[in-house]
Write a protein that holds these residues in place. Structure first.
Motif, PDB file in Angstrom:
ATOM      1  N   SER A 140      44.083  46.954  47.626  1.00 21.56           N
ATOM      2  CA  SER A 140      44.369  46.434  48.963  1.00 21.56           C
ATOM      3  C   SER A 140      43.351  45.381  49.417  1.00 21.56           C
ATOM      4  CB  SER A 140      44.411  47.577  49.955  1.00 21.56           C
ATOM      5  OG  SER A 140      43.191  48.268  49.881  1.00 21.56           O
ATOM      6  N   ASP A 141      42.117  45.407  48.883  1.00 20.68           N
ATOM      7  CA  ASP A 141      41.129  44.436  49.367  1.00 20.68           C
ATOM      8  C   ASP A 141      40.872  43.311  48.365  1.00 20.68           C
ATOM      9  OD1 ASP A 141      39.958  46.019  47.482  1.00 20.68           O
ATOM     10  OD2 ASP A 141      38.041  46.208  48.524  1.00 20.68           O
ATOM     11  N   CYS A 142      41.746  43.149  47.392  1.00 15.07           N
ATOM     12  CA  CYS A 142      41.537  42.111  46.375  1.00 15.07           C
ATOM     13  C   CYS A 142      42.253  40.821  46.775  1.00 15.07           C
ATOM     14  CB  CYS A 142      42.053  42.603  45.012  1.00 15.07           C
ATOM     15  SG  CYS A 142      42.126  41.283  43.778  1.00 15.07           S
ATOM     16  N   ILE A 143      41.496  39.734  46.846  1.00 14.98           N
ATOM     17  CA  ILE A 143      42.060  38.460  47.318  1.00 14.98           C
ATOM     18  C   ILE A 143      43.182  37.958  46.400  1.00 14.98           C
ATOM     19  CG2 ILE A 143      40.276  37.056  46.224  1.00 14.98           C
ATOM     20  CD1 ILE A 143      40.440  35.234  48.707  1.00 14.98           C
ATOM     21  N   GLU A 166      50.608  37.863  50.659  1.00 13.13           N
ATOM     22  CA  GLU A 166      49.892  38.125  51.920  1.00 13.13           C
ATOM     23  C   GLU A 166      48.994  36.962  52.317  1.00 13.13           C
ATOM     24  OE1 GLU A 166      47.688  41.918  52.751  1.00 13.13           O
ATOM     25  OE2 GLU A 166      48.648  42.461  50.870  1.00 13.13           O
ATOM     26  N   ILE A 167      48.446  36.262  51.307  1.00  9.31           N
ATOM     27  CA  ILE A 167      47.612  35.078  51.562  1.00  9.31           C
ATOM     28  C   ILE A 167      48.344  33.895  50.944  1.00  9.31           C
ATOM     29  CG2 ILE A 167      45.435  33.917  50.984  1.00  9.31           C
ATOM     30  CD1 ILE A 167      44.040  36.557  51.027  1.00  9.31           C
ATOM     31  N   HIS A 192      46.571  44.485  38.884  1.00  6.87           N
ATOM     32  CA  HIS A 192      45.122  44.318  39.031  1.00  6.87           C
ATOM     33  C   HIS A 192      44.345  44.832  37.817  1.00  6.87           C
ATOM     34  CE1 HIS A 192      41.383  43.816  41.321  1.00  6.87           C
ATOM     35  NE2 HIS A 192      40.978  44.887  40.647  1.00  6.87           N
ATOM     36  N   TYR A 193      43.566  43.921  37.231  1.00  4.39           N
ATOM     37  CA  TYR A 193      42.526  44.296  36.264  1.00  4.39           C
ATOM     38  C   TYR A 193      41.260  43.622  36.776  1.00  4.39           C
ATOM     39  CZ  TYR A 193      46.413  45.390  33.141  1.00  4.39           C
ATOM     40  OH  TYR A 193      47.552  45.911  32.601  1.00  4.39           O
ATOM     41  N   ALA A 194      40.165  44.370  36.893  1.00  9.13           N
ATOM     42  CA  ALA A 194      38.950  43.793  37.477  1.00  9.13           C
ATOM     43  C   ALA A 194      38.397  42.648  36.631  1.00  9.13           C
ATOM     44  CB  ALA A 194      37.904  44.878  37.673  1.00  9.13           C
ATOM     45  N   SER A 195      38.597  42.742  35.307  1.00  8.25           N
ATOM     46  CA  SER A 195      38.119  41.676  34.426  1.00  8.25           C
ATOM     47  C   SER A 195      38.842  41.790  33.093  1.00  8.25           C
ATOM     48  CB  SER A 195      36.603  41.788  34.191  1.00  8.25           C
ATOM     49  OG  SER A 195      36.339  42.797  33.223  1.00  8.25           O
ATOM     50  N   ALA A 196      38.569  40.847  32.194  1.00  8.68           N
ATOM     51  CA  ALA A 196      39.148  40.888  30.847  1.00  8.68           C
ATOM     52  C   ALA A 196      38.773  42.182  30.133  1.00  8.68           C
ATOM     53  CB  ALA A 196      38.650  39.686  30.036  1.00  8.68           C
ATOM     54  N   THR A 224      33.286  35.534  39.680  1.00 10.11           N
ATOM     55  CA  THR A 224      32.996  35.816  41.095  1.00 10.11           C
ATOM     56  C   THR A 224      34.119  36.575  41.778  1.00 10.11           C
ATOM     57  OG1 THR A 224      33.864  33.654  41.769  1.00 10.11           O
ATOM     58  CG2 THR A 224      31.492  33.797  41.359  1.00 10.11           C
ATOM     59  N   VAL A 225      35.337  36.489  41.250  1.00 10.33           N
ATOM     60  CA  VAL A 225      36.466  37.228  41.836  1.00 10.33           C
ATOM     61  C   VAL A 225      36.876  38.327  40.840  1.00 10.33           C
ATOM     62  CG1 VAL A 225      38.862  37.098  42.617  1.00 10.33           C
ATOM     63  CG2 VAL A 225      37.276  35.241  43.171  1.00 10.33           C
ATOM     64  N   PRO A 226      36.766  39.599  41.271  1.00 10.38           N
ATOM     65  CA  PRO A 226      37.020  40.695  40.335  1.00 10.38           C
ATOM     66  C   PRO A 226      38.503  41.043  40.175  1.00 10.38           C
ATOM     67  CG  PRO A 226      36.177  41.577  42.396  1.00 10.38           C
ATOM     68  CD  PRO A 226      36.217  40.085  42.560  1.00 10.38           C
ATOM     69  N   HIS A 227      39.265  40.043  39.782  1.00 11.43           N
ATOM     70  CA  HIS A 227      40.668  40.228  39.363  1.00 11.43           C
ATOM     71  C   HIS A 227      40.839  39.248  38.208  1.00 11.43           C
ATOM     72  CE1 HIS A 227      45.157  40.801  40.477  1.00 11.43           C
ATOM     73  NE2 HIS A 227      45.145  39.961  39.435  1.00 11.43           N
TER      74      HIS A 227
END
Ligand code: AMP
Length: 112
Positions: A2-5, A13-14, A46-50, A93-96
């Protein structure tokens, strides 16, 4: 998440400048472009990183979409670079998970 840009961009949403979208992938222009063409290609899931990806089909859809987008935007002729910054020292810098596509100028090597 829910808080991931980037989740918010993917679900509308954005607002963002989309160049491509399908069931699993979204691609939009970077707000702070580092080259004349700078596109971010993301999985909608959503995956925080590779480093979090265990399902090879994520790579397949991400990479094949990126190549399709490059073709659609006319980036093939002069070439482009695909980059996935991962973790702190990787410059993420963006964790997606996101793949940068950069094109439109000569890109230096090695990167900074
Ligand atoms: P990285 O540093 O590899 O995690 O890349 C994150 C990228 O996301 C940077 O190039 C930012 O300019 C870009 N970015 C951050 N917020 C947005 C946004 N709302 N829309 C488009 N790009 C963004």
């Amino acid at each position: 998440m829910s808080d991931c840009i980037f989740c918010k961009i993917a679900n509308g949403e954005i607002p963002s400048d989309f160049v491509y979208e399908d069931e699993n992938i979204a691609a939009f222009r970077d707000v702070n472009p580092q080259a004349p063409a700078h596109i971010l290609v993301i999985p909608k899931k959503h995956y925080a990183s590779a480093a979090e990806v265990t399902d090879a089909s994520v790579w397949s859809s991400l990479m094949s979409s990126a190549v399709k987008i490059a073709r659609k935007l006319g980036l093939e002729e002069n070439g482009y670079r695909m980059v996935i910054n991962t973790g702190e020292q990787g410059g993420q810098t963006v964790p997606h998970l996101h793949l940068h596509m950069l094109a439109g100028r000569n890109l230096g090597w090695p990167p900074g």
